[in-house]
Design an enzyme around this catalytic site. Structure first.
Site, PDB file in Angstrom:
ATOM      1  N   ASN A 184       0.831  -1.196   0.000  1.00  0.00           N
ATOM      2  CA  ASN A 184       0.000   0.000   0.000  1.00  0.00           C
ATOM      3  C   ASN A 184       0.870   1.252   0.000  1.00  0.00           C
ATOM      4  OD1 ASN A 184      -2.323   1.567   0.117  1.00  0.00           O
ATOM      5  ND2 ASN A 184      -3.205   0.453   1.865  1.00  0.00           N
ATOM      6  N   PHE A 185       0.257   2.395  -0.154  1.00  0.00           N
ATOM      7  CA  PHE A 185       0.916   3.701  -0.040  1.00  0.00           C
ATOM      8  C   PHE A 185       2.075   3.889  -1.013  1.00  0.00           C
ATOM      9  CE2 PHE A 185      -1.839   4.632   3.310  1.00  0.00           C
ATOM     10  CZ  PHE A 185      -1.858   3.598   4.233  1.00  0.00           C
ATOM     11  N   LEU A 186       1.973   3.289  -2.204  1.00  0.00           N
ATOM     12  CA  LEU A 186       2.987   3.558  -3.244  1.00  0.00           C
ATOM     13  C   LEU A 186       2.782   5.008  -3.687  1.00  0.00           C
ATOM     14  CD1 LEU A 186       5.154   3.056  -5.370  1.00  0.00           C
ATOM     15  CD2 LEU A 186       3.409   1.938  -6.772  1.00  0.00           C
TER      16      LEU A 186
ATOM     17  N   THR B  55      -4.440  -3.136  -4.146  1.00  0.00           N
ATOM     18  CA  THR B  55      -5.528  -2.584  -4.960  1.00  0.00           C
ATOM     19  C   THR B  55      -4.982  -1.397  -5.742  1.00  0.00           C
ATOM     20  OG1 THR B  55      -6.222  -1.090  -3.208  1.00  0.00           O
ATOM     21  CG2 THR B  55      -7.358  -3.222  -3.321  1.00  0.00           C
TER      22      THR B  55
ATOM     23  N   LEU C  47      -6.794  -0.746   3.163  1.00  0.00           N
ATOM     24  CA  LEU C  47      -6.904   0.644   3.648  1.00  0.00           C
ATOM     25  C   LEU C  47      -6.491   1.628   2.555  1.00  0.00           C
ATOM     26  CD1 LEU C  47      -5.276  -0.026   7.099  1.00  0.00           C
ATOM     27  CD2 LEU C  47      -7.725   0.121   6.537  1.00  0.00           C
TER      28      LEU C  47
HETATM   29  C1  LIG Z   1     -12.901  11.747  -2.111  1.00  0.00           C
HETATM   30  O1  LIG Z   1     -11.505  11.851  -2.180  1.00  0.00           O
HETATM   31  C2  LIG Z   1     -10.843  10.980  -3.007  1.00  0.00           C
HETATM   32  C3  LIG Z   1      -9.443  11.095  -3.000  1.00  0.00           C
HETATM   33  C4  LIG Z   1      -8.712  10.246  -3.828  1.00  0.00           C
HETATM   34  C5  LIG Z   1      -9.326   9.291  -4.640  1.00  0.00           C
HETATM   35  C6  LIG Z   1     -10.718   9.186  -4.621  1.00  0.00           C
HETATM   36  C7  LIG Z   1     -11.408   8.173  -5.487  1.00  0.00           C
HETATM   37  C8  LIG Z   1     -10.930   6.791  -5.102  1.00  0.00           C
HETATM   38  N1  LIG Z   1      -9.936   6.266  -5.681  1.00  0.00           N
HETATM   39  N2  LIG Z   1     -11.610   6.135  -4.078  1.00  0.00           N
HETATM   40  C9  LIG Z   1     -11.260   4.868  -3.689  1.00  0.00           C
HETATM   41  O2  LIG Z   1     -10.280   4.271  -4.109  1.00  0.00           O
HETATM   42  C10 LIG Z   1     -12.164   4.225  -2.694  1.00  0.00           C
HETATM   43  C11 LIG Z   1     -13.533   4.418  -2.759  1.00  0.00           C
HETATM   44  C12 LIG Z   1     -14.341   3.741  -1.838  1.00  0.00           C
HETATM   45  C13 LIG Z   1     -13.769   2.891  -0.882  1.00  0.00           C
HETATM   46  N3  LIG Z   1     -12.417   2.727  -0.818  1.00  0.00           N
HETATM   47  C14 LIG Z   1     -11.640   3.385  -1.689  1.00  0.00           C
HETATM   48  O3  LIG Z   1     -10.274   3.221  -1.627  1.00  0.00           O
HETATM   49  C15 LIG Z   1      -9.755   2.813  -0.360  1.00  0.00           C
HETATM   50  C16 LIG Z   1      -9.170   1.425  -0.534  1.00  0.00           C
HETATM   51  C17 LIG Z   1      -7.932   1.469  -1.404  1.00  0.00           C
HETATM   52  N4  LIG Z   1      -6.948   2.435  -0.909  1.00  0.00           N
HETATM   53  C18 LIG Z   1      -7.514   3.801  -0.837  1.00  0.00           C
HETATM   54  C19 LIG Z   1      -8.717   3.841   0.074  1.00  0.00           C
HETATM   55  C20 LIG Z   1     -11.485  10.018  -3.798  1.00  0.00           C
END
Ligand SMILES: COc1cccc(CC(=N)NC(=O)c2cccnc2OC2CCNCC2)c1
Length: 389
Positions: free
Chosen positions: A137-139, A173, A389
Site C-alpha cells: 500500500n501507499f505507493l 488494490t 486501507l
Molecule cells: C474523495 O476523495 C478521493 C481522493 C482520492 C481518490 C478518490 C477516489 C478513489 N480512488 N476512491 C477509492 O479508491 C475508494 C472508494 C471507496 C472505498 N475505498 C476506496 O479506496 C480505499 C481502498 C484502497 N486504498 C484507498 C482507500 C477520492
C-alpha cells in the site's frame, strides 16, 4: 508497450485469460533464501533508499507530508487522500509487522523524502488455502519525479524485502487496470452533509431537486435504532473474532483474522477506526458488528472548505439485526460524528443495502490484485471479503 514491467512479473497475464489449463494458486515456487538478492536494487543516480521508522515523530511527519501533497487523487483532481499520522501508525504496525517493509527514497544531497511504498504481513485465505501475504500500500512518487520509472524499482525492492522474510505472495488494490485484476469493485458514496458535498463539487444537485429537498432526503435520526448497539470494547475481542471468522468464511478471498488481528484492526481508535456491535439485551450474546475507518481527503481549490471528512465501510457482520438496519445505524453514528460522506465498495453483501440506504455510485472502480497467486477466473465483488486501507 503498455505493461512493460508487469509482463515480467509472476501475476496473471492478460494473454493467459481464459486458459483454464493453468492451475489456481502460486505461480512461481519460492526461491531458496540464499538465492534472494541480498543487496537493494539500484536506484537512479542522486537517489538512495531509506527505511522509514514510522514510530519516529520526525519520519512519520515526513511520510505524512509526502502523502498529503503527492498521493492518490480522484479522477478529476478535486480531492487527494489525506491519511492522518495516527492512521499511518495503525495501518503500518499490525501484529508481526516489519519495519524494513516501510521503504522510502530520498534525494542524496537534500535528504528530502520523495517516494514511499509499504508492506504489512497478513494471513489471507483464498478458498481453502490460507496464505501469508504482504499487503502492499501507499505507493507514492513525488509529483515532480513521475515517469522516471521509480515505481517499478520500488515494487521490486519491496518484493525483495518480502522474499527475505520467506513470504511469496502479496495483495494490493489500484484504481488503474494492471495485469490482472482478481476482482473489479465499484465504489459508492452516501451523503451525510449534502450541502458541503455539493459546495465542494463532490456531489451535484439532482435534477429537479432543490438544496432544502436534498438536505431533507439525506436527513438521519439523532440516535441509533437497534437495541444493544454499542461501541466495541477490549473484552469483546474473543466474541467479535468468532463472529467475524464465521461470517468471512463464506467469501472466496478474506483475511484469516485471529484475536490479535481483531484487537489491532477493529478495536475503536479515535480518528482512525470506529467499531460497534449489537449485544442482545436479554441474552448478552453478540449478534452483529459494523465498522468504518476514517480517511479524510484534502479538497483542492475550494474557498470555503479544505478537508472532506470521509468514513470508509470496513468489516460488517449481521446474524440477527438486518444488515440494512445495522448499516443505517452506522450512518447515524457517522453523521453524529460530523462525517461528510460514508463510502463503501460493493464487496461482501454491501450490494444489499447500497441503493436502499441512498448510496450513489462513485465515478471510478477499485481493482483488487494478488501477486504470485493465480485465480482461475475473476471473482464477483460479492465473493470478496477483503477491505484494504
Ligand atoms: C474523495 O476523495 C478521493 C481522493 C482520492 C481518490 C478518490 C477516489 C478513489 N480512488 N476512491 C477509492 O479508491 C475508494 C472508494 C471507496 C472505498 N475505498 C476506496 O479506496 C480505499 C481502498 C484502497 N486504498 C484507498 C482507500 C477520492
Amino acid at each position: 508497450k503498455k505493461h512493460k514491467f508487469w509482463e515480467t512479473q509472476p501475476v496473471g497475464q492478460f494473454k493467459d485469460l481464459g486458459d483454464n489449463s493453468l492451475p489456481e494458486g502460486s505461480i512461481e515456487d519460492p526461491t531458496p533464501l540464499s538465492e534472494v538478492k541480498q543487496e537493494p536494487y539500484k536506484l537512479p543516480n542522486l537517489y538512495e533508499w531509506t527505511t522509514c521508522d514510522i514510530d519516529s515523530e520526525e519520519m512519520c511527519t515526513e511520510v505524512y507530508n509526502l502523502l498529503t501533497n503527492n498521493y492518490v487523487e480522484d479522477d478529476e483532481n478535486m480531492f487527494r487522500f489525506n491519511y492522518s499520522k495516527e492512521f499511518l501508525r495503525w495501518a503500518l504496525r499490525p501484529p508481526g509487522y516489519f519495519r524494513s517493509w516501510h521503504i522510502g527514497v530520498r534525494v542524496i544531497s537534500s535528504k528530502k523524502l520523495v517516494a514511499f511504498i509499504t508492506g504489512v504481513p497478513s494471513r489471507i485465505r483464498v478458498r481453502n488455502d490460507v496464505v501469508i501475504m504482504a499487503e502492499i500500500n501507499f505507493l507514492c512518487v513525488h509529483k515532480k519525479l513521475r515517469s522516471k520509472r521509480l515505481a517499478p524499482v520500488m515494487i521490486k525492492e519491496v518484493t525483495r524485502r518480502v522474499h527475505l522474510e520467506n513470504i511469496w505472495q502479496a495483495a494490493y488494490t489500484a484504481g488503474v487496470v494492471l495485469p490482472t485484476p482478481i476482482s473489479t469493485c465499484q465504489y459508492w458514496h452516501r451523503s451525510l452533509n449534502p450541502k458541503k458535498l455539493i459546495d465542494v463539487g463532490f456531489s451535484r444537485l439532482g435534477a429537479r431537486m432543490t438544496m432544502s429537498r436534498t438536505i431533507k432526503l439525506y436527513r438521519l435520526p439523532e440516535s441509533t435504532v437497534t437495541p444493544g448497539f454499542r461501541k466495541m470494547e477490549l473484552h469483546d475481542v474473543p466474541a467479535v473474532t468468532r463472529l467475524l471468522r464465521d461470517y468471512l468464511s463464506q467469501f472466496v478471498v478474506a483475511p484469516d483474522l485471529d484475536e490479535n488481528d481483531v484487537e489491532h484492526w477493529l478495536l475503536p481508535k479515535e480518528n482512525v477506526v470506529n467499531s460497534y456491535l449489537v449485544e442482545s439485551p436479554e441474552t448478552h450474546v453478540i449478534t452483529d458488528f459494523c465498522s468504518f475507518y476514517t480517511l479524510p481527503s484534502t479538497i483542492l481549490g475550494n474557498q470555503n472548505y479544505s478537508s472532506l471528512k470521509a468514513a470508509y465501510s470496513y468489516y460488517n457482520v449481521s446474524t440477527k439485526t438486518p444488515l440494512l438496519q445495522l448499516m443505517n445505524d452506522a450512518l447515524i453514528v457517522a453523521k453524529r460524528n460530523d462525517y461528510d460522506v460514508f463510502n463503501a465498495l460493493d464487496v461482501m453483501q454491501n450490494e444489499s443495502f447500497l441503493k436502499e440506504l441512498k448510496f450513489g455510485p462513485g465515478d471510478g472502480k477499485l481493482h483488487y490484485y494478488l501477486y504470485n497467486y493465480r485465480i482461475r477466473s475473476a471473482l464477483r465483488p460479492s465473493e470478496l471479503g477483503l477491505v484494504l486501507l
